[in-house]
Design an enzyme around this catalytic site. Structure first.
Site, PDB file in Angstrom:
ATOM      1  N   PRO A   9      -3.187   1.964   5.700  1.00 16.40           N
ATOM      2  CA  PRO A   9      -4.237   2.552   4.866  1.00 16.40           C
ATOM      3  C   PRO A   9      -5.137   1.530   4.181  1.00 16.40           C
ATOM      4  CG  PRO A   9      -2.078   2.815   3.849  1.00 16.40           C
ATOM      5  CD  PRO A   9      -1.846   2.337   5.251  1.00 16.40           C
ATOM      6  N   ASN A  10      -6.407   1.830   4.230  1.00 14.77           N
ATOM      7  CA  ASN A  10      -7.474   1.094   3.531  1.00 14.77           C
ATOM      8  C   ASN A  10      -7.822  -0.240   4.173  1.00 14.77           C
ATOM      9  OD1 ASN A  10      -7.840   3.081   1.442  1.00 14.77           O
ATOM     10  ND2 ASN A  10      -5.847   2.418   0.647  1.00 14.77           N
ATOM     11  N   ARG A  17     -14.890  -4.999   0.391  1.00 17.76           N
ATOM     12  CA  ARG A  17     -14.557  -4.890  -1.032  1.00 17.76           C
ATOM     13  C   ARG A  17     -13.449  -5.889  -1.357  1.00 17.76           C
ATOM     14  NH1 ARG A  17     -15.003   0.835  -0.749  1.00 17.76           N
ATOM     15  NH2 ARG A  17     -14.005   1.474  -2.670  1.00 17.76           N
ATOM     16  N   TYR A  22      -8.764 -10.145  -0.601  1.00 16.73           N
ATOM     17  CA  TYR A  22      -8.584  -9.934   0.837  1.00 16.73           C
ATOM     18  C   TYR A  22      -9.556 -10.724   1.721  1.00 16.73           C
ATOM     19  CZ  TYR A  22      -5.684  -6.118  -0.863  1.00 16.73           C
ATOM     20  OH  TYR A  22      -4.714  -5.394  -1.505  1.00 16.73           O
ATOM     21  N   ASN A  73       0.651  -4.637   9.574  1.00 16.90           N
ATOM     22  CA  ASN A  73       0.332  -4.655   8.149  1.00 16.90           C
ATOM     23  C   ASN A  73       0.210  -3.193   7.743  1.00 16.90           C
ATOM     24  OD1 ASN A  73      -0.600  -4.810   5.562  1.00 16.90           O
ATOM     25  ND2 ASN A  73      -2.242  -6.264   5.978  1.00 16.90           N
ATOM     26  N   ALA A  76      -0.195  -0.375   1.723  1.00 18.11           N
ATOM     27  CA  ALA A  76       0.649   0.106   0.622  1.00 18.11           C
ATOM     28  C   ALA A  76       1.909   0.820   1.121  1.00 18.11           C
ATOM     29  CB  ALA A  76      -0.161   1.016  -0.290  1.00 18.11           C
ATOM     30  N   HIS A  79       5.411  -0.800   0.983  1.00 21.82           N
ATOM     31  CA  HIS A  79       6.238  -0.790  -0.227  1.00 21.82           C
ATOM     32  C   HIS A  79       6.966   0.532  -0.437  1.00 21.82           C
ATOM     33  CE1 HIS A  79       3.843  -4.326  -0.843  1.00 21.82           C
ATOM     34  NE2 HIS A  79       2.739  -3.625  -0.966  1.00 21.82           N
ATOM     35  N   ASP A  86      11.986   3.592   9.588  1.00 20.41           N
ATOM     36  CA  ASP A  86      12.815   4.326  10.553  1.00 20.41           C
ATOM     37  C   ASP A  86      12.141   4.364  11.920  1.00 20.41           C
ATOM     38  OD1 ASP A  86      14.765   4.778   8.683  1.00 20.41           O
ATOM     39  OD2 ASP A  86      14.209   6.867   8.276  1.00 20.41           O
ATOM     40  N   GLU A  97       5.903  -8.459  10.157  1.00 16.68           N
ATOM     41  CA  GLU A  97       5.141  -7.848   9.066  1.00 16.68           C
ATOM     42  C   GLU A  97       4.144  -8.871   8.521  1.00 16.68           C
ATOM     43  OE1 GLU A  97       7.697  -6.498   5.918  1.00 16.68           O
ATOM     44  OE2 GLU A  97       6.020  -5.975   4.601  1.00 16.68           O
ATOM     45  N   HIS A  99       1.127  -9.613   5.470  1.00 21.49           N
ATOM     46  CA  HIS A  99       0.324  -9.262   4.296  1.00 21.49           C
ATOM     47  C   HIS A  99      -0.726 -10.333   4.087  1.00 21.49           C
ATOM     48  CE1 HIS A  99       2.624  -5.806   3.273  1.00 21.49           C
ATOM     49  NE2 HIS A  99       3.729  -6.503   3.457  1.00 21.49           N
ATOM     50  N   SER A 101      -2.607 -10.802   1.402  1.00 19.51           N
ATOM     51  CA  SER A 101      -2.459 -11.383   0.060  1.00 19.51           C
ATOM     52  C   SER A 101      -1.006 -11.794  -0.162  1.00 19.51           C
ATOM     53  CB  SER A 101      -2.877 -10.358  -0.994  1.00 19.51           C
ATOM     54  OG  SER A 101      -2.030  -9.224  -0.944  1.00 19.51           O
ATOM     55  N   ARG A 110       4.510  -4.452  -5.672  1.00 16.73           N
ATOM     56  CA  ARG A 110       4.170  -4.966  -4.333  1.00 16.73           C
ATOM     57  C   ARG A 110       5.207  -5.978  -3.834  1.00 16.73           C
ATOM     58  NH1 ARG A 110      -1.223  -3.197  -3.454  1.00 16.73           N
ATOM     59  NH2 ARG A 110      -2.324  -3.044  -5.430  1.00 16.73           N
TER      60      ARG A 110
HETATM   61  O1  CA2 Z   1      -2.001  -8.025   1.331  1.00 20.35           O
HETATM   62  C1  CA2 Z   1      -1.944  -7.126   2.166  1.00 20.35           C
HETATM   63  O2  CA2 Z   1      -2.215  -7.272   3.346  1.00 20.35           O
HETATM   64  C2  CA2 Z   1      -1.572  -5.698   1.701  1.00 20.35           C
HETATM   65  O3  CA2 Z   1      -0.772  -5.121   2.737  1.00 20.35           O
HETATM   66  C3  CA2 Z   1      -2.871  -4.945   1.557  1.00 20.35           C
HETATM   67  C4  CA2 Z   1      -2.671  -3.535   0.989  1.00 20.35           C
HETATM   68  C5  CA2 Z   1      -1.823  -3.568  -0.265  1.00 20.35           C
HETATM   69  O4  CA2 Z   1      -1.560  -2.239  -0.699  1.00 20.35           O
HETATM   70  C6  CA2 Z   1      -0.525  -4.298  -0.045  1.00 20.35           C
HETATM   71  O5  CA2 Z   1       0.194  -4.328  -1.278  1.00 20.35           O
HETATM   72  C7  CA2 Z   1      -0.778  -5.714   0.429  1.00 20.35           C
HETATM   73  C8  CA2 Z   1      -4.017  -2.915   0.628  1.00 20.35           C
HETATM   74  C9  CA2 Z   1      -4.996  -2.862   1.739  1.00 20.35           C
HETATM   75  C10 CA2 Z   1      -6.301  -2.461   1.164  1.00 20.35           C
HETATM   76  O6  CA2 Z   1      -7.268  -3.279   1.739  1.00 20.35           O
HETATM   77  C11 CA2 Z   1      -8.488  -3.341   1.130  1.00 20.35           C
HETATM   78  C12 CA2 Z   1      -9.348  -4.248   1.646  1.00 20.35           C
HETATM   79  C13 CA2 Z   1     -10.587  -4.391   1.100  1.00 20.35           C
HETATM   80  C14 CA2 Z   1     -10.960  -3.606   0.015  1.00 20.35           C
HETATM   81  C15 CA2 Z   1     -10.075  -2.696  -0.506  1.00 20.35           C
HETATM   82  C16 CA2 Z   1      -8.840  -2.546   0.060  1.00 20.35           C
END
Ligand code: CA2
Length: 149
Positions: A9-10, A17, A22, A73, A76, A79, A86, A97, A99, A101, A110
């Site tokens: 997601p996202n 953004r 990121y 990846n 969210a 977590h 599963d 996996e 990430h 960040s 996180r």
């Molecule tokens: O650091 C990562 O790759 C995460 O998987 C990114 C997730 C976050 O929930 C994890 O804790 C760590 C969030 C992805 C959202 O990506 C965005 C990218 C640009 C702008 C807004 C969100």
């Protein structure tokens, strides 16, 4: 050899953004770079992104018999999602996996991954370059296993 790259997601918002967390690379640019690396390694990859947990579980199920490993990846859901762990365990394919960040330097929620204990390895905090490192590491390990078999 076929490797699937799954984004959750996202991650479709990458590059648009929150560049301080990121970076400025878009998901399309990540996928293009991974295609170049795949060509160099002589493997096939398929890159997918979905925002829904159930859709990600379905995507994982669809990899059974089609892929040899997975770079994931799960955003969210990493977590929170026992369902995704599963599914990944269920298809019994090695996965790495990723990430972007450093999740360990962010909010406490996180710092735990539902997936990590089932993963071959985890790449954290190296930006979008982490996808390439994960792909190279996964292919290296799969080739080592092939050579040992
Ligand atoms: O650091 C990562 O790759 C995460 O998987 C990114 C997730 C976050 O929930 C994890 O804790 C760590 C969030 C992805 C959202 O990506 C965005 C990218 C640009 C702008 C807004 C969100």
């Amino acid at each position: 050899m076929r490797i699937a790259v799954l984004n959750g997601p996202n991650l479709n918002l990458l590059g648009s953004r929150e560049p301080a967390i990121y970076g400025r690379t878009t998901l399309a640019e990540v996928d293009a770079r991974l295609s170049d690396v795949a060509r160099e390694l002589g493997i096939d990859i398929e890159c997918m992104q979905h925002n829904g947990e159930g859709a990600l579980v379905d995507m994982v199920h669809a990899l059974r018999g089609r892929a040899h490993g997975v770079v994931v990846n799960a955003g969210a859901y990493s977590h929170t999602s026992l369902a995704l762990r599963d599914a990944l365990s269920g298809i019994a394919l090695p996965f790495v996996e990723v990430h972007i960040s450093n999740v360990y330097a962010r909010e406490p929620e996180r710092r735990h991954s539902m997936l990590a204990s089932a993963a071959l390895g985890v790449v954290v905090g190296l930006g979008t370059h982490g996808y390439e490192l994960a792909l190279r590491g996964l292919v290296h390990e799969l080739r080592r296993r092939e050579a040992d078999a």
